[in-house]
Scaffold this motif. Structure first.
Motif: not given
Length: 179
Positions: A99-106, A108-112, A121-127
């Motif tokens: 999930a973190k890799a997917n978010a970063e590939a998109a 997104l700034e990921v916390v965790g 857990s990890i955290y990020f924001k949607d559009p």
């Protein structure tokens, strides 16, 4: 009467199409329905909307409304950004890492990952700016029972003092010991 499960949770979004694409690309959620009307069924207010429904797994549905005639989206300035969020469960740490890799590939700034003792857990924001959390359990049934057992006393103490009760301090003792 006993609630069986949450039917859906609904939030506002800036753009329905962008929201559907984001949740499919980053979290693998499929669009399972869309409803659009010129009037709100419950209030009869004239307010065109697009209401989308996403499959969040296990019978859970995440929904959004796009409201083009309403003022721009905002947040309650008195509520810290970290408190209001949508949290999703994944199977294990490998899925959390994915999930973190997917978010970063998109982009997104990921916390965790953040270790909460009983889950990570990890955290990020949607559009639309909604804070999302993806979590996996890392606890035992015994630890969860221990938390459940002290919860009523914690609520009572908090209600009286508005100071953090220490009944579950064991959760973060390791974290603070490592700091």
């Amino acid at each position: 009467m006993k609630v069986e499960q949450i039917h859906h949770v609904a939030y506002r979004c800036k753009d329905a199409k962008e929201t559907v694409a984001f949740y499919k690309r980053v979290l693998g959620m499929d669009l399972i329905g869309a409803i659009a009307e010129d009037k709100v069924p419950s209030t009869k207010a004239p307010d065109p909307y697009m209401h989308i429904f996403l499959d969040a797994g296990g019978g859970n549905i995440l929904a959004f409304f796009e409201l083009p005639n309403s003022p721009p989206m905002g947040r309650d300035p008195n509520t810290p950004d970290w408190t209001q969020h949508i949290a999703f469960t994944v199977k294990d740490m490998a899925a959390l890492d994915e999930a973190k890799a997917n978010a970063e590939a998109a982009g997104l700034e990921v916390v965790g990952p953040t270790d909460h003792s009983i889950f990570q857990s990890i955290y990020f924001k949607d559009p639309s700016g909604h804070r999302l959390e993806v979590a996996t359990w890392t606890t035992t049934p015994e630890e969860l029972e221990r938390l459940k057992a002290v919860a009523p006393a914690m609520i009572e103490e908090w209600s009286r003092t508005k100071k953090p009760p220490r009944h579950a301090a064991w959760l973060h003792q390791k974290e603070f010991a490592d700091a």
